[in-house]
Design an enzyme around this catalytic site. Structure first.
Site, mmCIF file in Angstrom:
data_model
loop_
_atom_site.group_PDB
_atom_site.id
_atom_site.type_symbol
_atom_site.label_atom_id
_atom_site.label_comp_id
_atom_site.label_asym_id
_atom_site.label_seq_id
_atom_site.Cartn_x
_atom_site.Cartn_y
_atom_site.Cartn_z
ATOM 1 N N HIS A 1 0.854 -1.184 0.000
ATOM 2 C CA HIS A 1 0.000 0.000 0.000
ATOM 3 C C HIS A 1 0.884 1.226 0.000
ATOM 4 O O HIS A 1 1.848 1.307 0.754
ATOM 5 C CB HIS A 1 -0.883 0.015 1.247
ATOM 6 C CG HIS A 1 -1.947 -1.012 1.228
ATOM 7 N ND1 HIS A 1 -3.044 -0.923 0.415
ATOM 8 C CD2 HIS A 1 -2.090 -2.159 1.913
ATOM 9 C CE1 HIS A 1 -3.808 -1.974 0.602
ATOM 10 N NE2 HIS A 1 -3.258 -2.745 1.501
ATOM 11 N N CYS B 1 -0.667 1.987 -5.022
ATOM 12 C CA CYS B 1 -1.408 3.178 -5.411
ATOM 13 C C CYS B 1 -0.426 4.335 -5.545
ATOM 14 O O CYS B 1 0.498 4.457 -4.744
ATOM 15 C CB CYS B 1 -2.419 3.546 -4.328
ATOM 16 S SG CYS B 1 -3.539 2.202 -3.943
#
Lengths: 343, 581
Positions: free
Chosen positions: A115, A157
């Site tokens: 992440h 991301c």
């Protein structure tokens, strides 16, 4: 490197293992791979099929396999350990399989997933590595001549933010999404209950499955791998620091290890003395009386065991200070000239 | 021309080594491999499979530089020689052996990773050697053994006596550590398999497939290195490496299958050939009749022989399949041992083992708690002593004055207690007690503790999972039902010869209790961020205002002539004849 913990981040472990599997298939041995997995998915109690990590619902490809070597597991995957592996500043007792033993002729492939956000990547939900730190680590590697060329792939991301700050030469970088975009996961598996892979790595894996050790595919094909129609995010790449043209860089330069083997029919003569070394065993001295096994539960000996007397240490600072205070108060109260009445 | 020259050269080479060649053929091989698989049906309907691979090397690793390794793995041999290790026992386990329902284990290990090592008396700095050893082993076995440091290492004084040859047992040469949080998966099995001489390609090791082994309720793989007697006179020593793997398949009790089992059902493989490097390769199936009845089970194909032995104090019968005998693979290319139950077993007659234990955490809240251990002695008339070793991490502060040992309602004073209190962040608690267990009794040992608050950087990334307390170890000499005779170690099966037995009237057993999971009071990890924001805001507002008040000087200001809008408005008002703003 997989940086995520917890069962619902199964897809990050599957991502990392897919790339590991492709790289092993193309010839890189385990001694040249440092694999860091922040959590254990294969033998997780929530895994309905233990010792497996699947990457594709239909293909049912078990990327965990039978011959996997994880160098950094579980709590060992920290930012500090990652940077130490890259820069080589490792404690002397670290075993060889946990070190990056590269020199100035080595091509290094770094794949990270987890992440992330704008400018950072999260490690195990408790710490982050920023793009500045990563760029500085690569510069340290460059100055210590620890790589010849470096390919950096990141699937998180806003992944493109991680390669924005690189400033060392010979680095090519790929990311799964631009700043402001999220990388999405591919598809869930209803049997296992989590998403199995991320889209970008899924299409990269499909692309790599067609590469074999002698293929001539170059980097430009890798840049086209996941267009926005399939990936929903826009993959990015950065080649301005790289000296060669990506058109001329083979995929197997980074993902595979192609060895040139020359076969010869010439005979070599061995030195005669070398052969005789095997039979020389040092003469062993036999013991004079028979050796014996120890008793497993010698009750009598245990009961009469005297505990080792602890060495006496003089009292430490606090106790000395306390006693000094008490004595000073005593003398202040009573005065020295009254001492003769006390004694 | 070239081929003839090469052939001539080879002939010359073959002729040119007469001396070593002849000596080579005459001298016996100094190392030998024996492999063995023991299949025992458990009382609950599960099946336990224990693999043992034993490499014995008649050479002294410590003295003399040994450079040629054949069957003994080089990685472990060099480790033993370089660090002065006398005995090494490493076990990686997933799951828990339920002694109460499954019986005494042949060899149990606690959940997680356990490492205990005896060093040679010549080692001067034992702690440094221990640290190096755990790091090297973590690289070999892909386990996080590098987390072993002084906070989880203890020096037991009465338990863990050496299992190999020993002259004198100074316990300062012993180190014991357990990592209960360690996960065991394929990446630990793969290097373990690579240490075997035949790898996983031939012999019994072809059955070791990770997908089946980890789909079980207990999986334990271990490596034991120790010096043993070379022969009956015991004047020289040999080094023995035993690799054991115990797995319990629970198809029946988890409702997935019938009680009948076969090798193919358990491992999804069958045995096809033997390892050419093994001098002995056997499969033992436990067909002991219960309660002296006729056999309830039937094994097929028919075994090559039947072996009777006294194991753990009880007479047991085994069907033996010798893989090296030529008659075994005559009929079919593969060996698939199958066991069928002739009639359903009554579930009421589950035998209870003589010694079993249980441990749990009592209390409520996040401040205090209590560790309770219950030890059961179910022998009807014999009492025996047991040593209990407990290692508790430093962040559970034990109150030793609350230690209470109660048997049959009365206090039971232990014959020997060794307690070493913990030092914060440096050393764990060590409690060792020798307790006499009366016949047919339950002993309850309780000790209270208080939970400490760690520094916020010391918490692991998932602190709400809890913190593990390693299993406690019970070592006991349990009285046997049948007296055991002294048997030759080389002739008897491997599973009977791990613990050296001193006399036949009792056998040594080492049991482990459950590991505990306790929650420590966890801070709110977002608080540092909140505190920084709040403090900065308060400081900025208060200090900033105060600073401005103190350092700014005040001037009287002329009223401004007005902005552009006011001037335009005044111009328009002048035209209109109205007084200006």
């Amino acid at each position: 490197v997989c940086t995520s913990r917890f069962w619902f981040n199964y897809r990050h472990v599957a991502n990392t293992l897919s790339v590991y599997r492709s790289v092993k298939r193309l010839g890189i041995p385990d001694s040249h791979i440092v694999l860091m997995l922040a959590d254990d998915m294969a033998c997780n109690p929530r895994n309905p099929k233990p010792a497996t990590v699947f990457s594709h619902k239909n293909m049912e490809l078990n990327v965990y396999g039978d011959d996997v070597e994880v160098d950094y597991r579980s709590y060992e995957v920290t930012v500090e350990n990652f940077l130490r592996v890259l820069t080589g500043r490792i404690p002397p007792s670290t075993p060889r399989s946990k070190r990056l033993l590269s020199d100035d002729r080595s091509n290094i492939l770094i794949y990270m997933t987890g992440h992330g956000g704008n400018g950072f990547l999260k490690f195990q939900d408790s710490e982050e590595i920023t793009n500045v730190e990563l760029a500085d680590a690569f510069e340290q590697m460059w100055q210590k001549r620890r790589y010849n060329e470096l390919l950096f792939i990141i699937d998180t991301c806003q992944g493109a933010s991680m390669y924005e700050r690189f400033y060392s030469p010979n680095i090519m970088a790929l990311a799964s999404s631009q700043v402001g975009e999220d990388s999405l996961s591919h598809q869930p598996d209803l049997g296992i209950g989590v998403h199995l892979m991320d889209r970008y790595t899924f299409y990269v894996l499909e692309f790599l499955e067609e590469i074999h050790p002698a293929s001539q595919t170059n980097m430009n094909d890798l840049f086209q791998v996941c267009p926005k129609s399939l990936c929903v995010s826009t993959p990015g790449h950065r080649t301005d620091l790289f000296q060669r043209d990506p058109q001329n860089v083979l995929i197997t330069d980074f993902f595979g290890s192609v060895r040139k083997v020359e076969i010869t029919a010439a005979a070599l003569s061995l030195d005669r003395d070398v052969v005789g070394l095997e039979s020389k065993f040092p003469e062993e001295e036999l013991a004079t009386e028979p050796l014996k096994y120890a008793e497993q539960l010698p009750v009598a000996q245990i009961i009469h065991q005297k505990p080792k007397q602890k060495d006496w240490h003089p009292p430490g600072g606090f106790i000395l200070g306390l006693w000094a205070l008490i004595i000073m108060v005593f003398f202040k109260t009573y005065g020295i000239k009254h001492m003769k009445h006390v004694f | 021309g070239g081929m003839a020259a090469a052939a001539l050269l080879l002939l010359l080479l073959a002729a040119a080594r007469p001396g070593p060649g002849r000596a080579d053929a005459g001298r016996e091989r100094r190392d030998a491999l024996r492999e063995e698989l023991l299949l025992s049906p458990l009382p609950t309907g599960d099946v336990a499979a224990t693999f043992q691979f034993r490499t014995r090397w008649d050479a002294d690793l410590q003295r003399g530089a040994v450079s040629h390794y054949r069957l003994f793995p080089k990685a472990l041999g060099r480790l033993v020689a370089a660090l002065g290790v006398r005995e090494l026992h490493l076990a990686l386990t997933q799951g828990f052996w339920r002694t109460r329902y499954w019986g005494q284990p042949p060899l149990q290990a606690p959940a997680g990773a356990e490492l205990w090592v005896w060093f040679q008396p010549t080692v001067t700095d034992v702690d440094k050697a221990w640290k190096e050893l755990s790091n090297i082993l973590s690289g070999i076995f892909c386990a996080s053994l590098n987390f072993i440091d002084s906070t989880n290492t203890v020096i037991p004084t009465a338990s863990f006596k050496p299992l190999g040859l020993a002259n004198g047992t100074d316990h300062h040469l012993l180190r014991y550590a357990v990592l209960p949080r360690e996960v065991v998966c394929t990446e630990n099995l793969t290097p373990w398999k690579k240490l075997l001489p035949c790898g996983s390609k031939a012999g019994l090791a072809v059955l070791l497939k990770a997908e089946r082994l980890f789909h079980s309720s207990y999986h334990s793989q271990a490596v034991h290195i120790r010096p043993i007697c070379r022969d009956a006179s015991c004047l020289a020593l040999s080094w023995e490496l035993r690799q054991t793997l115990t797995v319990v398949f629970d198809f029946f009790s988890s409702g997935q299958g019938k009680k009948d089992w076969s090798l193919f059902k358990m491992f999804s493989r069958t045995l096809t050939d033997t390892c050419p490097l093994a001098s002995q390769s056997k499969v033992y199936v436990d067909i002991s009749p219960k309660n002296k009845e006729k056999e309830l089970l039937e094994v097929s194909p028919p075994p090559t022989s039947v072996h009777e032995a006294i194991v753990q104090g009880d007479k047991k019968t085994y069907a033996v399949y010798d893989l090296l005998s030529p008659s075994l693979f005559n009929t079919s290319r593969s060996l698939n041992v199958q066991l069928k139950w002739k009639r359903p077993q009554d579930s009421s007659e589950m035998p209870i083992p003589t010694l079993h234990a249980q441990r749990y955490v009592g209390g409520y809240g996040l401040q205090t708690g209590e560790i309770c251990t219950l030890i059961y002695n179910t022998h009807p008339y014999r009492a025996f002593p047991v040593i209990l070793l407990e290692t508790v991490p430093w962040y559970l502060r034990l109150y030793v004055h609350t230690l209470a040992i109660i048997t049959k309602g009365k206090e039971n004073k232990p014959s020997y207690i060794h307690y070493q209190p913990a030092q914060d962040r440096r050393r764990p608690h060590l409690l060792e007690m020798l307790i006499q267990l009366p016949a047919n009794s339950v002993t309850k040992i309780t000790i209270q503790f208080e939970r400490a608050l760690l520094k916020w950087t010391e918490y692991p990334p998932d602190p709400n999972h809890g913190f593990y307390v390693g299993s406690s170890v019970l070592s006991a000499l349990v009285p046997s039902v049948t007296a055991m005779k002294d048997v030759d170690v080389e002739q008897s099966p491997l599973f009977t010869s791990l613990f050296p037995s001193s006399d036949g009237s009792s056998y040594f057993v080492r049991l482990y209790t459950e590991p505990l999971l306790v929650n420590l009071p966890t801070p709110d990890f977002s608080m540092p961020y909140n505190v920084i924001c709040l403090t900065c805001t308060v400081v900025a507002v208060c200090y900033g205002s105060f600073y401005n008040l103190l350092t700014r000087t005040f001037h009287v200001e002329e009223p401004s002539r007005g902005g552009l809008a006011k001037r335009l408005a005044n111009v328009i008002r002048k035209f209109r004849g109205v007084p200006p703003l």
